[in-house]
Design a protein around this motif. Structure first.
Motif, PDB file in Angstrom:
ATOM      1  N   MET A  23       0.851  -1.186   0.000  1.00 27.47           N
ATOM      2  CA  MET A  23       0.000   0.000   0.000  1.00 27.47           C
ATOM      3  C   MET A  23       0.890   1.241   0.000  1.00 27.47           C
ATOM      4  N   PRO A  24       1.407   1.630  -1.144  1.00 25.41           N
ATOM      5  CA  PRO A  24       2.369   2.735  -1.205  1.00 25.41           C
ATOM      6  C   PRO A  24       1.770   4.075  -0.774  1.00 25.41           C
ATOM      7  N   ALA A  25       2.613   4.864  -0.121  1.00 24.75           N
ATOM      8  CA  ALA A  25       2.241   6.227   0.258  1.00 24.75           C
ATOM      9  C   ALA A  25       2.736   7.188  -0.815  1.00 24.75           C
ATOM     10  N   HIS A  26       2.187   8.390  -0.800  1.00 29.53           N
ATOM     11  CA  HIS A  26       2.564   9.415  -1.776  1.00 29.53           C
ATOM     12  C   HIS A  26       2.647  10.746  -1.053  1.00 29.53           C
ATOM     13  N   LEU A  27       3.703  11.494  -1.308  1.00 29.92           N
ATOM     14  CA  LEU A  27       3.920  12.795  -0.685  1.00 29.92           C
ATOM     15  C   LEU A  27       3.440  13.905  -1.610  1.00 29.92           C
ATOM     16  N   MET A  28       2.439  14.664  -1.138  1.00 30.36           N
ATOM     17  CA  MET A  28       1.929  15.824  -1.867  1.00 30.36           C
ATOM     18  C   MET A  28       2.629  17.070  -1.319  1.00 30.36           C
ATOM     19  N   LEU A  29       3.494  17.688  -2.114  1.00 27.96           N
ATOM     20  CA  LEU A  29       4.256  18.860  -1.677  1.00 27.96           C
ATOM     21  C   LEU A  29       3.499  20.145  -1.998  1.00 27.96           C
ATOM     22  N   PHE A  30       3.487  21.077  -1.030  1.00 26.01           N
ATOM     23  CA  PHE A  30       2.788  22.335  -1.299  1.00 26.01           C
ATOM     24  C   PHE A  30       3.530  23.580  -0.814  1.00 26.01           C
ATOM     25  N   ASP A  31       4.710  23.427  -0.231  1.00 26.40           N
ATOM     26  CA  ASP A  31       5.445  24.629   0.173  1.00 26.40           C
ATOM     27  C   ASP A  31       6.919  24.292   0.342  1.00 26.40           C
ATOM     28  N   VAL A  32       7.761  25.330   0.230  1.00 30.61           N
ATOM     29  CA  VAL A  32       9.190  25.207   0.495  1.00 30.61           C
ATOM     30  C   VAL A  32       9.566  26.342   1.440  1.00 30.61           C
ATOM     31  N   VAL A  33      10.169  26.000   2.580  1.00 25.84           N
ATOM     32  CA  VAL A  33      10.467  27.008   3.601  1.00 25.84           C
ATOM     33  C   VAL A  33      11.961  27.277   3.749  1.00 25.84           C
ATOM     34  N   HIS A  34      12.790  26.449   3.119  1.00 26.77           N
ATOM     35  CA  HIS A  34      14.235  26.643   3.165  1.00 26.77           C
ATOM     36  C   HIS A  34      14.803  26.057   1.883  1.00 26.77           C
ATOM     37  N   LEU A  35      15.680  26.801   1.217  1.00 23.04           N
ATOM     38  CA  LEU A  35      16.211  26.313  -0.062  1.00 23.04           C
ATOM     39  C   LEU A  35      17.607  26.868  -0.299  1.00 23.04           C
ATOM     40  N   GLY A  36      18.547  25.970  -0.552  1.00 22.48           N
ATOM     41  CA  GLY A  36      19.902  26.388  -0.869  1.00 22.48           C
ATOM     42  C   GLY A  36      20.560  27.233   0.192  1.00 22.48           C
ATOM     43  N   GLY A  37      20.246  26.941   1.478  1.00 20.11           N
ATOM     44  CA  GLY A  37      20.830  27.708   2.572  1.00 20.11           C
ATOM     45  C   GLY A  37      20.097  28.996   2.891  1.00 20.11           C
ATOM     46  N   ARG A  38      18.972  29.244   2.223  1.00 17.95           N
ATOM     47  CA  ARG A  38      18.221  30.488   2.416  1.00 17.95           C
ATOM     48  C   ARG A  38      16.880  30.189   3.059  1.00 17.95           C
ATOM     49  N   LEU A  39      16.574  30.887   4.169  1.00 18.70           N
ATOM     50  CA  LEU A  39      15.288  30.760   4.839  1.00 18.70           C
ATOM     51  C   LEU A  39      14.243  31.556   4.061  1.00 18.70           C
ATOM     52  N   LEU A  40      13.118  30.932   3.735  1.00 19.20           N
ATOM     53  CA  LEU A  40      12.125  31.560   2.852  1.00 19.20           C
ATOM     54  C   LEU A  40      10.844  31.970   3.570  1.00 19.20           C
ATOM     55  N   THR A  41      10.795  31.845   4.888  1.00 17.02           N
ATOM     56  CA  THR A  41       9.539  32.072   5.595  1.00 17.02           C
ATOM     57  C   THR A  41       8.991  33.493   5.457  1.00 17.02           C
ATOM     58  N   LYS A  42       9.858  34.463   5.195  1.00 14.94           N
ATOM     59  CA  LYS A  42       9.381  35.844   5.072  1.00 14.94           C
ATOM     60  C   LYS A  42       8.924  36.193   3.658  1.00 14.94           C
ATOM     61  N   LEU A  43       9.125  35.286   2.727  1.00 11.32           N
ATOM     62  CA  LEU A  43       8.657  35.532   1.363  1.00 11.32           C
ATOM     63  C   LEU A  43       7.156  35.315   1.280  1.00 11.32           C
ATOM     64  N   PRO A  44       6.458  36.005   0.397  1.00 10.65           N
ATOM     65  CA  PRO A  44       5.024  35.761   0.219  1.00 10.65           C
ATOM     66  C   PRO A  44       4.771  34.378  -0.371  1.00 10.65           C
ATOM     67  N   TYR A  45       3.597  33.849  -0.096  1.00 10.89           N
ATOM     68  CA  TYR A  45       3.231  32.516  -0.586  1.00 10.89           C
ATOM     69  C   TYR A  45       3.443  32.384  -2.083  1.00 10.89           C
ATOM     70  N   ALA A  46       3.016  33.389  -2.851  1.00  9.38           N
ATOM     71  CA  ALA A  46       3.106  33.295  -4.308  1.00  9.38           C
ATOM     72  C   ALA A  46       4.551  33.078  -4.761  1.00  9.38           C
TER      73      ALA A  46
END
Length: 312
Positions: free
Chosen positions: A107-130
């Motif tokens: 019964m395989p699971a599947h990961l639905m991704l909808f956000d990225v909060v850190h990328l390439g050493g950069r914290l993205l939490t202050k960026l707008p959702y869009a």
């Protein structure tokens, strides 16, 4: 970041939101340090990496680029819809990697991704959702056990009709300008559930506790098939105190010592009533056994005969 229960944004402001299908699974944060390893943590911080071995190849998907991703782990039914009842068979196996691997094959699971909060050493939490959403989509994360489902800007009414007609759980509306607020249940993200209505027969009840002493804490409801009343679940929310008090009086009059259901429900402390009272309940979906999921009381239906209601 958590969503707040709410209603669909009006057409006048819907262009300020992106709409995503609400998935019915286990919320997860995916840590990719960029060294070929991966760590999956549940909403409460528990390490559940070993529970989902099919997600391990995601560690190589960014080619060594470190990231922290947000998503929902689901199990899909035959229509490709998330099915929490299936996923429950996969949960809680972090301490048994061998069993988790066997279950992953079945019964395989599947990961639905909808956000990225850190990328390439950069914290993205202050960026707008869009902007975060654009960065996520540019990663091109689509694999055998993970994907990035679409988000639609505006057109909330059309999105709502689509998920309702498809039998999905609902929508998440996310304000395009919203920052990512870790651990906060924010009004910038709205959780809008599809609720269905069903007419049910009350066959029993369970006494309440504390402030509900002497009143029904929940009623046990069913539907009729071939002349028999089949148990459909327990409903414990949706009443005002006055409504619950009125219902208690009706249940007292209808009391009986015999269970009216075809099979006695596995409910401790149940009290039985003659199956005369019909009620209308809201619910989100049904289990494969026919039980209501997330039921909530709506109203009594004195206009309906107790031998007629059927769940839909």
């Amino acid at each position: 970041m958590l969503a707040t229960p709410g209603s669909l944004p009006s057409p006048a402001v819907e262009d300020l939101y992106a709409f995503e299908v609400k998935q019915d699974g286990q919320r997860a944060t995916i840590y990719l340090p960029g060294d070929g390893t991966l760590r999956v943590r549940a909403r409460g911080g528990t390490d559940i990496t070993a529970t989902y071995p099919e997600l391990l190849p995601l560690a190589e998907a960014l080619g060594g680029r470190p990231a922290v991703l947000d998503g929902e782990i689901v199990a899909l039914d035959d229509q490709g819809h998330s099915d929490f009842e299936r996923l429950q068979q996969r949960m809680g196996l972090a301490g048994s990697p061998a069993k988790a691997a066997r279950m992953a094959a079945r019964m395989p699971a599947h990961l639905m991704l909808f956000d990225v909060v850190h990328l390439g050493g950069r914290l993205l939490t202050k960026l707008p959702y869009a902007e975060r959403r654009g960065l996520l989509e540019n990663l091109g994360l689509a694999g055998p056990a993970w994907s990035t489902p679409a988000a639609i800007t505006g057109h909330g009414g059309e999105a709502w009709e689509t998920v309702r007609d498809a039998g999905l759980e609902g929508l998440i509306a996310k304000r395009l300008t919203s920052r990512y607020e870790p651990g906060v249940r924010s009004k910038n993200w709205l959780k809008i559930k599809v609720h269905r209505l069903a007419d049910v027969v009350i066959g029993g009840w369970v006494p309440g506790r504390g402030r509900l002493t002497g009143l029904p804490g929940a009623v046990l409801v069913g539907e009729r098939h071939d002349g028999l009343l089949h148990y459909a679940g327990s409903v414990g929310t949706g009443w005002s105190h006055a409504e619950r008090t009125r219902l208690a009086a009706l249940l007292k009059v209808a009391a009986t010592g015999t269970c009216p259901f075809a099979k006695v429900p596995p409910v401790t402390g149940a009290r039985w009533v003659l199956p005369r009272l019909v009620g209308e309940v809201r619910y989100t979906s049904r289990t494969r056994a026919g039980r209501l999921r997330h039921p909530s009381w709506h109203r009594l239906r004195p206009d309906l005969a107790p031998d007629g209601p059927h769940l839909t």
